[in-house]
Structures are given as structure tokens and as C-alpha cells.
Design an enzyme around this catalytic site. Structure first.
Site, PDB file in Angstrom:
ATOM      1  N   ASP A   1       0.489 -16.205 -17.625  1.00 35.46           N
ATOM      2  CA  ASP A   1      -0.840 -15.666 -17.953  1.00 35.46           C
ATOM      3  C   ASP A   1      -1.766 -16.576 -18.762  1.00 35.46           C
ATOM      4  O   ASP A   1      -2.952 -16.305 -18.830  1.00 35.46           O
ATOM      5  CB  ASP A   1      -0.679 -14.315 -18.670  1.00 35.46           C
ATOM      6  CG  ASP A   1      -1.818 -13.358 -18.341  1.00 35.46           C
ATOM      7  OD1 ASP A   1      -2.541 -13.620 -17.351  1.00 35.46           O
ATOM      8  OD2 ASP A   1      -1.996 -12.367 -19.059  1.00 35.46           O
TER       9      ASP A   1
ATOM     10  N   HIS B   1      -1.795 -15.513 -25.837  1.00 37.09           N
ATOM     11  CA  HIS B   1      -2.883 -15.954 -24.956  1.00 37.09           C
ATOM     12  C   HIS B   1      -4.084 -15.008 -24.953  1.00 37.09           C
ATOM     13  O   HIS B   1      -5.081 -15.281 -24.297  1.00 37.09           O
ATOM     14  CB  HIS B   1      -2.360 -16.207 -23.535  1.00 37.09           C
ATOM     15  CG  HIS B   1      -1.714 -15.010 -22.915  1.00 37.09           C
ATOM     16  ND1 HIS B   1      -0.387 -14.697 -23.124  1.00 37.09           N
ATOM     17  CD2 HIS B   1      -2.198 -14.037 -22.106  1.00 37.09           C
ATOM     18  CE1 HIS B   1      -0.091 -13.587 -22.460  1.00 37.09           C
ATOM     19  NE2 HIS B   1      -1.172 -13.163 -21.836  1.00 37.09           N
TER      20      HIS B   1
END
Length: 969
Positions: free
Chosen positions: A106, A375
Site C-alpha cells: 500500500d 503509510h
């Protein structure tokens, strides 16, 4: 906590229950933060037993195993290692389990640092997904989604890793079905916030598998598998079953999956495929056993990342600049606190501080710094509420570590029976010393440093003394920040991992701080500035002459005095105006940068004030939207230092320090500082990957979105150069950076956005950031040879500035007693050569045995060590800062005698070399070696050189990790 309540706790509770019901079922889990919350707060003893059993059977597998899945673009290598180590330590201590595969599906783009870190951590394969859409399509077509990645040019094949890039379907199961408008293969539907539904009916649950539709389901799944099979070289297809926020109702998920898997396998002759539940390990094991020869990818990364022609994910390099700055300050404070506490434990075994409480204080900051590397954390791509959680956790952890450091100083000095020396130790970021105050300054780097620390004071008549009562060079001047205070700059000289104490007193007639005097220049109207008649004036130190033009109040040129090379040098602030209305075209948001035209200059008038003194000149420039504006939105404070005789001023002298003040911005503005020079750079830019290695960034022209697709992350460093001269930028937080013209470099400093994209509105993902940001950048200008020797040490000096703590002296004790001086000044410092960095010196506190067989046995017997943390094991990491061939001297391997390096802490009894996160003994670590044309033989790889006499050799770019044990005092 809200996610735990809404769905995450239910993932673990229901998945564990379902795995126990069917031997064929498997599951992979990634981030440890959620798992640890579940383990500590939710799991029953039975469930814990079941987790142990499932891990042993290989049906539950932890991949990555860090606290989070860290971002790859804007994180610092130290913090990536910290969060991996934090998660791995828990998994090994609790289960004896060591992750060996990644699942980096991701993060928005992939850095070349990551494959190196995962190889160093003992992984056998790496898995990524988000790379440029056009590049992925090309790799897919040519069956090049799998390769052996040599992320580091210096470590090359010694730390390479097999890498799998997910195809265009990425990491989620397809969500469209030709025969239904529900959510594909997600029978549990979508998670609901804030509470799970009472009746267990979630929105958009897919049609249950029945006799009537099972053939349709199977056809859809098989068709997708076959479509993907042609993109890979082996007969195995990795088919990820799940997505964000899935498996919170695992019974309904597994029962439908079971039916489908069985049906396809019963009809495998007709379908031409068989399917089985698998872990990442199962998949890579199957590919590895094919024994194919793989292509090598060198050290290029996959940044930046675009998903469509107008979707360049380069905005997040700057989003929430304040959070990015605090995250780095917190990381730096943690680094200082760890080595300070480690030294205290070793040198003061009789100390009165409770070590368990101290470790908890450090752990609160370890956890906060680890989690913000997520993230959707340091990236600035979270909602304001989540951003506030990260900030609160960081501030709480920082307060804990400041308290710990202050109490250690207090304890060391009261232990010497000078009870009244310290009447109080403050832990504020800056004190306001009125009368007789002292500052304690700790140097967290393992080098001797000479630098300035700044303290706010209430008047400008001050003297500064060291422990021996000698006068210390200092300069005081009116503050940038407030009318009522002054900035006192103290020149400090401190050896590695040591602290010094300075007392600040009202003027006593003998010695005084230099006073910076101010000259204010008339505000200049840039629109009417006469281009012909320049009025130039210089600001000079031993290394540079910076010339300003009074006609414009802007910088004009910089001369590097050693070579007498003059570079034309101008700086201006500009704004990209961006669109927030999806009906009108591409938008900018937390993730994306989509400028709709060139950047526009922001100011028509510049004010200038020069503060000059014997030690420092500070040039203050204020940028106004027009000549009559009252307030400015932009300011630059440029500082040039002069170092007195007798001090090592090499780094200080070569540093042009710039602090910026930017904001509050108007909506849909992205603020950049553009520096233009006459260097002939051909628009070639260099930027760093995570503060670890540099990447070459040639300017690329695209059909669409060229400006945004030429933005790159600068985590710690970027530079431009021509044949003879290099301009280096060093940063203390991440920024987007680009070279949009020959001889130019621009840094994005701030963004404030609003848009009406429904997904962003649903998740409160607008970037209405009305803050004022105050980032700092250090500039170094010089020949390549000179900048090469300076920029790595300077970058770390900016990252790890000294920690300043305040206290008050009791009235009648101006001189500090003898006993105190001896100890704080003449302790043996810890010093490494300038091409090495002491990256970690800490006491992790893990209770696991470093002998794997013992560790597994004790877990198997159910007698993992409970109770107190282990304070005898010290974690040491040393990193080589240079690449092979980068510098004739600094790129050489270095031999380090660990016993001698650490003799100031005590007598080293034993050293064990470990994998990056500490869980493997490097002598027993055997990683898979994938066949390449370069190395056709398949073999295990092992590259350790340990010697009996505590001497280790550190090669270019190596990061070596050790457990060190000292003689118990």
C-alpha cells in the site's frame, strides 16, 4: 481505538476461531500495532494458545511484522528500522516467530532502501504493488513483474532480494461480479463505524454462495485467475483474498470461500485450475522451487507514483508539514534518550532511577515514533482527528523522554552529594532564564561537535560560562519570534555522546556575550526595481561571501571563498494554484499534486533586516504581497556563522542555515521556495532515498502532468551540480522537491487544499491546513569533493541537533563543585570515524534468549520469561555512510574495536552479531539465494566476518547490528 472497536479486534477474534475449524484454512496478518492491542486487551487465554498452535502449523503467518506497514517515500531509514525492530522484538519474544516475507502493498511508490532493509532483516522475498500505472502495464505485458532487486549499489548482490510486483488488480479481490451488483467476493460486506451492527448484517454483503450461483462465482474467479496467469513466468498465481477492513466477520467469509474452493477443485479438469489456501510463504516457496533464472534490477526506485495521467501522488511528500517535522523531532529525541539512558544504566548501577519506569517512558516514544511511520501517518494522508492522535502520542512520548533525561542529570549530580546545585530541572522546549540559570546540552552523535544552541532570554546583557568558570563565546540579539525576548546563541563544543553544562548569568562586568546589531533596509517594490542599478552588499564568513541586492532586498550571489567560485543565486517564493472542483478537472488533495499552470510569484515587495554580530549574521527577509501590505505570509531567516580561533568550525562555517516561515496560506495554494542559479545542471536533480542513498533524477517530459511527475521526495538531502560546483540542500523533515528549469531547485514547503471528491469528503480528507510552518534547510555550496566530505555528517548534525535542558542555579553557588566538572566533562566519550554513524545505542528490554533453540523451547514449555525487562543486553548498530568509490578516503572499509569504542560505558564481555532487527544470529541465518544470470548457482548466502577480539570491519553502506553485554559492576 475506534478501528479496534468497529472492526479490527473482530478480525483477529473471528479469524482465529475460523482457522481452528478447518485444517485447510490459512491467513496472513501484517501490522503488529492492531495485533498487539488485541493480544494485550482482548484475547483470552484460549485464543492465545490457538495463535501459538496456528503459527506452529504455518496456517497463520505474520508478514513484514513491523508495528505498521511504513511509508517508503518520506520516512527516514532510522525510523523504518525502529518500527520493524519494535514489531519483530514482540513477535520473537512472544512466539519465537521471525517474519521472512514482506507485503508492502500500500505505500505510494517504492523506495530502493526497502529491499535492502528487508534483506538485512533476514527476509527471503519482498512484495510491492503501487508503482507507475504505465510502467506496471509494460512490465505485466512482458512478464517482468518479478525480479531480483539489488537496492544498494554498494551492497549489491550481498543484500539482494527477490521482489514480486502485484499486477493491475493490486492487493484486493476483484469487487465486481458480472451477475450481481454487490461487493464481489466480500461476503462480510463493509465495516461500519463507530459500532458494528447489532444484528450482524453489514452493508453490501455479497450474495451467499448457493447451488444456484456457485458455477457463476467459480467462472468469474477462474477467469480472473487465468487473466493474471499470463503475466507471470510460473504456473502459480498469487490471488489475494481480502482488502482494507476485511475479515471482521470471518465465519461468513470462510464458509463461502470453502464452498467455492472445493467446487473449483472438484471441477478442475473443466476449469483448468486448482486452488488452495496459502500464505505468502507458500507462494514464494512454490516459485522458488521452480528454480528459474531471474533478471536483476539495480538500485533504481519506483518513485514518484502515478495512477492515471493526471494523478501524480507527489503532494503527500509535503502534506501536513508540521506533523512531518514533529515526527522527526520525536525520532531525534528518542535517539538521544536511548543512548543517554543506556550510558546511565551502565555507568551508574547504583543510580536511584527506577529502570522499569524509565524503560516505559522510552517505550511510549518508541511506540509513537513507530506508529507515525504508517503509510497514512507521516504522509499526511489521514483525517484531522487521526493526525491529532499521532501528534498527541508523539508529544506525550517526547515529554516522557525529556522528563527521563532531566531526572538522569538530576540523579547523577545529586549522587555526588551536591544537593543544592539543582533546585529544579525544567523540560520545556526553551527556558526563559532570568537570573543565574544553567543549560545542560547533550550531544547525541558519536562525533565531537562544535555548534550553536539557541536559548530565549529576557534581556541582552548576559555572560555564559562553562563548568570550569571559563567564559564561553555567545551572541545575543532581538528575537525573530517576539518583541519581549532575545535570542542567545551559545557556541558549544561537546564530545561524542556527552553533555556539558553552561551557566547563564547577568552581566558581571568581566565577560559578556556579543550583541547583534540590527540594520533595517527600506522595503523594496519588486515591480519597480531598477534592473540596471544594483546596490550590492556582502555578508561574509571564512567560507562564503553572500551578496544581497539592496535594490530588491533579494539574494544576488554566493562566492565559495576557498575556490573563489561565484554562483549567481536568487530565491523566491511561488505558489501553484490548484483546482478543488472535480467537475473542472484534476484536483490536488492530501495525496495528489495537480498544478493547473506554472507557479506564480507571491510577493511584490521585500523587507530586509540584517542582524550582525561577531559570531553570526542573520539576514531576515520578509515577503509582502504588495508594498503597502501590513502582514507577510512568507519570511526567510538566513544565518551565516563565524567561528572564533581555537574551535573546529569546519561544518559550521560551510553551513548556510535557512529557516522559513510560511503561512497561513489561502485555499488551494501549494507554496514553493525556488532557488535559481547559473549552474549548468541540464535539469538533473539528485534526491535521497530515506536518508540512506542518493538517486539520480533526470527531468522527464510527459504528455500530461509533467510538473507534478517530476516531483520527488527529499527526506534528508537533495542537490544540483554542474561540472565543478554542487549546491546541496539538507532537510530536517520531508519535502517534495523538483528541478523545473536548468540550474533550478524548488522545494515545496506547505499546502492548503479543499476539494469536493466524494471519497475525500466521506473520510474527512481535505487538507485545510491553516498553520504556519517553520522548516529549516541547510545549504552547502562547493566543489563535489568538498561537499562530499561534508554533507553526510552535516545531514546527521541537522537531524540530531543537541538536546538542551534547563535548570536554575541556587543563589550562592555560581561555581559548580569540582566533583561535578570532572564527571561531566572528562567521561570517556564514544567516538566513531566521520564515515561511520552510531545509528543505535539502546537497551531494548526484550526478554528473549538470543539462542534460537532455547527461545523456541522456552515458549514451547510455556515458560517465557515474565517479569522485569532485561537490562543487560545493549543493542548497537553502526552504519557506514559512504558508497563504494564515492570518496577516495571516506569510502574505505573501517575496522572498529567495539571493546575500545564502548570502554566509557564499561568492560565489554561479549558481542553477538545479529540481523538488522536483532532476531537472527547472523551465523545461523541462511537466506534463499535466487538464481540470476550473474549467479546461476542456487545457494544460501552468508557474509559475516566476526573475530574473537571484538574487532569488526564495516564496509561501505553496511549496517551492522550487535548485542553487547558488559561486565556487571
Amino acid at each position: 481505538q475506534e478501528s479496534m472497536h468497529a472492526y479490527a479486534a473482530n478480525v483477529y477474534t473471528t479469524v482465529i476461531e475460523e482457522l481452528m475449524k478447518g485444517k485447510q484454512r490459512k491467513f496472513i496478518a501484517v501490522e503488529q500495532e492492531f495485533f498487539r492491542l488485541w493480544w494485550d486487551m482482548v484475547a483470552t487465554d484460549t485464543q492465545k494458545q490457538q495463535v501459538h498452535q496456528l503459527l506452529q502449523e504455518g496456517r497463520l503467518e505474520f508478514v513484514i511484522g513491523g508495528q505498521v506497514m511504513h511509508d517508503e517515500a518520506v520516512t527516514l531509514i532510522d525510523d523504518q528500522i525502529l518500527q520493524l525492530t519494535e514489531g519483530h522484538g514482540f513477535l520473537y519474544e512472544t512466539f519465537g516467530f521471525r517474519p521472512q516475507f514482506s507485503w508492502h502493498v500500500d505505500p505510494f511508490g517504492a523506495s530502493a532502501t526497502t529491499p535492502t532493509l528487508f534483506a538485512l532483516a533476514g527476509f527471503n522475498a519482498h512484495l510491492i504493488s503501487r508503482i507507475d500505472y504505465d510502467l506496471k502495464a509494460d512490465m505485466q505485458k512482458n512478464k517482468k513483474l518479478q525480479f531480483v532487486w539489488q537496492g544498494s549499489p554498494s551492497l549489491s548482490e550481498r543484500q539482494e532480494i527477490f521482489t514480486h510486483v502485484m499486477d493491475q488488480y493490486s492487493y484486493c479481490t476483484p469487487s465486481q461480479l458480472p451477475f450481481s451488483n454487490r461487493s464481489g467476493f466480500f461476503w462480510n460486506g463493509f465495516a461500519t463505524f463507530p459500532d458494528p451492527p447489532k444484528d450482524g448484517i453489514y452493508p453490501n454483503m455479497s450474495l451467499p454462495v448457493t447451488d444456484a450461483n456457485i458455477h457463476l462465482y467459480a467462472q468469474t474467479m477462474v477467469a480472473n485467475i487465468k487473466e493474471r496467469a499470463v503475466w507471470f513466468r510460473t504456473g502459480e498465481v498469487l490471488w489475494p483474498w481480502g482488502c482494507d477492513k476485511q475479515f471482521f466477520n470471518a465465519s461468513i467469509q470462510y464458509s463461502n470461500m470453502d464452498l467455492l474452493v472445493d467446487y473449483i477443485n472438484k471441477h478442475s479438469a473443466e476449469f483448468g485450475v486448482t486452488v488452495q489456501y496459502a500464505t505468502v510463504s507458500d507462494y514464494f516457496q512454490a516459485v522458488y522451487s521452480r528454480n528459474l533464472t531471474w533478471e536483476i534490477r539495480k538500485s533504481e526506485d519506483f518513485l514518484p507514483y502515478s495512477t492515471e495521467p493526471f494523478q501524480a501522488w507527489t503532494g503527500f511528500y509535503t502534506s501536513r508539514s508540521t506533523l512531518k517535522g514533529i515526527a522527526r523531532r520525536a525520532s531525534s529525541l528518542l535517539y538521544a534518550g536511548e543512548s543517554f539512558f543506556t550510558q546511565y544504566v551502565q555507568k551508574h548501577p547504583e543510580g536511584s532511577i527506577c529502570k522499569c519506569k524509565a524503560l516505559k517512558q522510552l517505550q511510549s516514544l518508541r511506540w509513537a515514533v513507530s506508529e507515525v511511520q504508517h503509510h497514512d501517518g507521516i504522509t499526511g494522508t489521514e483525517s484531522p482527528k487521526v493526525k491529532d492522535m499521532y501528534m498527541n502520542n508523539l508529544m506525550y512520548g517526547m515529554l516522557n523522554v525529556k522528563k527521563l533525561m532531566a531526572s538522569i542529570i538530576f540523579d547523577i549530580n545529586t549522587a555526588k552529594k551536591n544537593g543544592d546545585v539543582y533546585s529544579s530541572v525544567y523540560t520545556k522546549d526553551s527556558g526563559k532564564p532570568d537570573v543565574d540559570q544553567y543549560v545542560v546540552v547533550y550531544n547525541p552523535l558519536a562525533w565531537n561537535i562544535t555548534t550553536f544552541v539557541m536559548v530565549s532570554v529576557s534581556n541582552d546583557e548576559m555572560s555564559v560560562y562553562d563548568e570550569l568558570g571559563h567564559s564561553v563565546p555567545a551572541q545575543v540579539q532581538s528575537s525573530v519570534e517576539s518583541q519581549s525576548t532575545y535570542d542567545l546563541y551559545i557556541l558549544v563544543e561537546i564530545s561524542g555522546l556527552s553533555y556539558r553544562k553552561y551557566s547563564i548569568k547577568p552581566l558581571d562586568g568581566k565577560q559578556f556575550a556579543f550583541i547583534g546589531s540590527s540594520v533595517k533596509y527600506k522595503r523594496r517594490d519588486l515591480t519597480r526595481a531598477d534592473q540596471q542599478s544594483q546596490q550590492l552588499f556582502p555578508v561574509v564568513n571564512d567560507c562564503y561571501q553572500i551578496v544581497f541586492d539592496q535594490n530588491t532586498n533579494l539574494m544576488h550571489s554566493i562566492t565559495e571563498r576557498e575556490t573563489n567560485q561565484t554562483v549567481q543565486f536568487t530565491q523566491e517564493f511561488l505558489e501553484y494554484h490548484v483546482n478543488g472542483d472535480t467537475k473542472k478537472g484534476p484536483i490536488s488533495d492530501n495525496y495528489l499534486f495537480a498544478p493547473n499552470a506554472s507557479a506564480v510569484p507571491v510577493s511584490k515587495a521585500v523587507g530586509l533586516e540584517v542582524m550582525s554580530g561577531d559570531l553570526m549574521t542573520e539576514i531576515r527577509q520578509y515577503f509582502y504581497s504588495n508594498v503597502t501590505s501590513q502582514d507577510y505570509i512568507y519570511a526567510v531567516y538566513t544565518r551565516l556563522y563565524s567561528v572564533p580561533e581555537g574551535y573546529d568550525g569546519k561544518l559550521l562555517c560551510h553551513r548556510i542555515e535557512q529557516e522559513y516561515s510560511v503561512g497561513p496560506l489561502e485555499f488551494n495554494r501549494e507554496a514553493v521556495l525556488r532557488t535559481s542559479t547559473n549552474l549548468n545542471t541540464a535539469q538533473l536533480l539528485y534526491t535521497d532515498n530515506n536518508g540512506y542513498q542518493m538517486q539520480k533524477r533526470p527531468f522527464k517530459a510527459y504528455v500530461n502532468n509533467t510538473v507534478a511527475r517530476n516531483y520527488y521526495p527529499m527526506v534528508q538531502a537533495a542537490y544540483i551540480e554542474d561540472d565543478s560546483t554542487r549546491l546541496m540542500l539538507l532537510a530536517e523533515r520531508a519535502h517534495g522537491v523538483s528541478s523545473q528549469g536548468n540550474g533550478q531547485v524548488e522545494v515545496m514547503l506547505h499546502r492548503r487544499l479543499w476539494n469536493d471528491l466524494q471519497w475525500n469528503l466521506n473520510n474527512d480528507l481535505t487538507l485545510n491546513d491553516s498553520s504556519v510552518v517553520r522548516p529549516t534547510i541547510w545549504l552547502i555550496l562547493g566543489t563535489k569533493a568538498v561537499t562530499n566530505t561534508l554533507y553526510r555528517t552535516s545531514g546527521l548534525a541537522l537531524e540530531h541537533r543537541p538536546v538542551v535542558m534547563f535548570g536554575a542555579l541556587s543563589g550562592d553557588k555560581p561555581k559548580l563543585p569540582r566533583r561535578l566538572q570532572q564527571n561531566s566533562v572528562h567521561d570517556l566519550p564514544v567516538t566513531v570515524p566521520p564515515n561511520l554513524h552510531l545509528q543505535t545505542l539502546s537497551i531494548p528490554g526484550w526478554r528473549y534468549s538470543s539462542n534460537h533453540a532455547e527461545q523456541v523451547h522456552s515458549i514451547h514449555m510455556g515458560n517465557q520469561k515474565q517479569g522485569d525487562a532485561d537490562f543487560s543486553r545493549v543493542l548497537l548498530r553502526i552504519r557506514h555512510l559512504y558508497e563504494v568509490g564515492e570518496d577516495p578516503v571516506l569510502s574505505q572499509p573501517v575496522m572498529v574495536d567495539l571493546k575500545s569504542l564502548l570502554k566509557g560505558l564499561g568492560s565489554v564481555m561479549a558481542v553477538e552479531e545479529r540481523s538488522l532487527t536483532g532476531t537472527w544470529d547472523v551465523n545461523t541465518l541462511e537466506q534463499w539465494k535466487w538464481k540470476t544470470a550473474q549467479y546461476p548457482g542456487k545457494r544460501f548466502f552468508n557474509s559475516t566476518e566476526t573475530s574473537e577480539d571484538f574487532t569488526v570491519t564495516i564496509h561501505p553502506k553496511e549496517i551492522k547490528t550487535f548485542f553487547v553485554y558488559f561486565q556487571v559492576q
